[in-house]
Motif scaffolding. Sequence first.
Motif, PDB file in Angstrom:
ATOM      1  N   LEU A 236      31.564  21.573 -52.259  1.00 57.29           N
ATOM      2  CA  LEU A 236      30.610  21.993 -53.291  1.00 57.29           C
ATOM      3  C   LEU A 236      30.114  20.789 -54.074  1.00 57.29           C
ATOM      4  O   LEU A 236      28.913  20.681 -54.387  1.00 57.29           O
ATOM      5  CB  LEU A 236      31.292  22.999 -54.223  1.00 57.29           C
ATOM      6  N   THR A 237      31.029  19.880 -54.414  1.00 55.97           N
ATOM      7  CA  THR A 237      30.636  18.670 -55.135  1.00 55.97           C
ATOM      8  C   THR A 237      29.672  17.831 -54.306  1.00 55.97           C
ATOM      9  O   THR A 237      28.703  17.280 -54.826  1.00 55.97           O
ATOM     10  CB  THR A 237      31.875  17.834 -55.499  1.00 55.97           C
ATOM     11  N   LEU A 238      29.943  17.726 -53.007  1.00 51.01           N
ATOM     12  CA  LEU A 238      29.062  16.970 -52.119  1.00 51.01           C
ATOM     13  C   LEU A 238      27.673  17.579 -52.066  1.00 51.01           C
ATOM     14  O   LEU A 238      26.659  16.880 -52.184  1.00 51.01           O
ATOM     15  CB  LEU A 238      29.673  16.908 -50.715  1.00 51.01           C
ATOM     16  N   GLY A 239      27.600  18.901 -51.889  1.00 49.80           N
ATOM     17  CA  GLY A 239      26.299  19.560 -51.823  1.00 49.80           C
ATOM     18  C   GLY A 239      25.508  19.408 -53.112  1.00 49.80           C
ATOM     19  O   GLY A 239      24.319  19.054 -53.097  1.00 49.80           O
ATOM     20  N   LEU A 240      26.159  19.674 -54.254  1.00 49.75           N
ATOM     21  CA  LEU A 240      25.477  19.517 -55.541  1.00 49.75           C
ATOM     22  C   LEU A 240      25.157  18.050 -55.813  1.00 49.75           C
ATOM     23  O   LEU A 240      24.123  17.727 -56.412  1.00 49.75           O
ATOM     24  CB  LEU A 240      26.344  20.090 -56.664  1.00 49.75           C
ATOM     25  N   GLY A 241      26.053  17.145 -55.355  1.00 47.68           N
ATOM     26  CA  GLY A 241      25.806  15.718 -55.546  1.00 47.68           C
ATOM     27  C   GLY A 241      24.553  15.254 -54.831  1.00 47.68           C
ATOM     28  O   GLY A 241      23.784  14.437 -55.361  1.00 47.68           O
ATOM     29  N   LEU A 242      24.325  15.759 -53.628  1.00 45.93           N
ATOM     30  CA  LEU A 242      23.100  15.406 -52.903  1.00 45.93           C
ATOM     31  C   LEU A 242      21.861  15.941 -53.625  1.00 45.93           C
ATOM     32  O   LEU A 242      20.822  15.274 -53.669  1.00 45.93           O
ATOM     33  CB  LEU A 242      23.163  15.941 -51.474  1.00 45.93           C
ATOM     34  N   LEU A 243      21.966  17.155 -54.190  1.00 40.52           N
ATOM     35  CA  LEU A 243      20.837  17.707 -54.948  1.00 40.52           C
ATOM     36  C   LEU A 243      20.513  16.857 -56.175  1.00 40.52           C
ATOM     37  O   LEU A 243      19.340  16.698 -56.551  1.00 40.52           O
ATOM     38  CB  LEU A 243      21.152  19.143 -55.387  1.00 40.52           C
ATOM     39  N   VAL A 244      21.530  16.299 -56.802  1.00 37.93           N
ATOM     40  CA  VAL A 244      21.322  15.422 -57.957  1.00 37.93           C
ATOM     41  C   VAL A 244      20.839  14.050 -57.506  1.00 37.93           C
ATOM     42  O   VAL A 244      19.966  13.435 -58.128  1.00 37.93           O
ATOM     43  CB  VAL A 244      22.626  15.283 -58.768  1.00 37.93           C
ATOM     44  N   ALA A 245      21.379  13.566 -56.398  1.00 31.13           N
ATOM     45  CA  ALA A 245      21.104  12.199 -55.959  1.00 31.13           C
ATOM     46  C   ALA A 245      19.655  11.992 -55.564  1.00 31.13           C
ATOM     47  O   ALA A 245      19.054  10.945 -55.874  1.00 31.13           O
ATOM     48  CB  ALA A 245      22.022  11.833 -54.790  1.00 31.13           C
ATOM     49  N   VAL A 246      19.056  12.948 -54.865  1.00 26.12           N
ATOM     50  CA  VAL A 246      17.701  12.744 -54.333  1.00 26.12           C
ATOM     51  C   VAL A 246      16.679  12.495 -55.441  1.00 26.12           C
ATOM     52  O   VAL A 246      15.981  11.468 -55.436  1.00 26.12           O
ATOM     53  CB  VAL A 246      17.289  13.922 -53.439  1.00 26.12           C
ATOM     54  N   PRO A 247      16.526  13.392 -56.431  1.00 27.06           N
ATOM     55  CA  PRO A 247      15.548  13.091 -57.490  1.00 27.06           C
ATOM     56  C   PRO A 247      15.912  11.875 -58.331  1.00 27.06           C
ATOM     57  O   PRO A 247      15.028  11.162 -58.813  1.00 27.06           O
ATOM     58  CB  PRO A 247      15.545  14.370 -58.346  1.00 27.06           C
TER      59      PRO A 247
END
Length: 463
Positions: A189-200
Amino acid sequence: MPFVLTAQTSTHADHTQLVVAAVLGIAAIVTLITWLKLHPFLALVLGTAVLALVAGVPLAETFDSFTDGLGSTIGSVGVLIALGSIIGKLLVDSGGADAIVDAVLARTSEKRLPWAMALIAFLVGIPLFFEVGVVLLVPVVLLVAHRTRRPVLLLGIPALAGLSVLHGFVPPHPGPLIAVEALHADVGLTLGLGLLVAVPTVLVSGPLLARPLARWVPLAAPEPASGASTAAEPASDAPARRPTVAVAVGIVLLPVVLMLLRAVVELVPSTSGTPLRSATDLVGTPLVALLISALVGLLVLGRGSGRSRAGLSSLVDASFVSVASILLIVGAGGGFKQTLVDTGVGQVVGDAMAGAPLSPLVAAWLIAVVIRVATGSATVATVTASGLAVPLVSGLGGPEVALVVLAIGAGSLFLSHVNDAGFWLVKEYFGMTVGQTFKTWSLMECVVSVVGLLCVLLLSLVV
């Protein structure tokens, strides 16, 4: 006997003494690293001693706590760091990283080069430590800037942003993994949400920010060194067979895919107790995911590029050399963190933040910011802030705990300055003055941190 001083057994004077002890301990670490140029490992050990002396804790008990924290930290992430180092070394030495770079550049117009550099850093940076990524990508940035006559920082800032954001937000980098372990967050879950934060965050702090910074500090590309290799002129020690782009990208993304697969399967209630759930729980564990990726990399990138078994053994051995210092620093940061917690500073800070009119996300971010600015290490900031933030996540659900991990990651990247090894690494590689490095790299890190926090806060509205 434990020496924890909790809010229930301590007076206000005790609390003040503990806070002063923590401040002086951190100040001692900063002074030893910045002024005396002492290695961060030794500085963290001595800073722990200062903390204990001011807090009135016996040194023998203090170093028991320190070694416990050091051992548990290295035990939880040490193998992960070693496996990630093997993957990164294979990617570089096999020519896989060059294949990714060449493929992106061949399909990119000059106007879109900043976006291409951000994409390259984002892909290549997943399995690489920040320092390794800088060593790998900065020569490429300088070469591309020279060929296209574009400002160095127009291409360099996006690359640095991509590497920095991944270092702070995305497992299997050590900082996020340490926070996941400390706060008992779900890694998928942290990885998935982290990617959502990382891109923008990468887009804003990279290509968009690079344009004004390139005008502010107009840094021209230096002439390539005599005899330097280019994409068209491979180095003499290049591998016999370079992997394809698909193979290189596949190895980079394999651990991420395995960890995300575990998270997706866990979202399906009907898979509980099934062989599928058991299998994905196993392969999605960070240790197993990285082990599988390292073994596949040895076969595909190692043997596939023509290396002998003895050559692969030497490559693995060489990959461990670069992480020895990192392991010691990370472990010492865990020891200092554990001492902060065991002396009661963690409870005091946690109670203060919990009682403040702040959300747990903002409080966790502020704790990490303070430690990052004080110690200069994003990983130490993450390790320490994770321990102090434990009271903040009490009663929170899985998504909220994962967002606290990401808020700590955002805070750990704030304001890189003279006590950060990354500051000097960037300065030297780009040939900038200290002032220019503050105007570019340090400012970029602040933007990464603030934008990352804003993205985390926005996600908290919908998860």
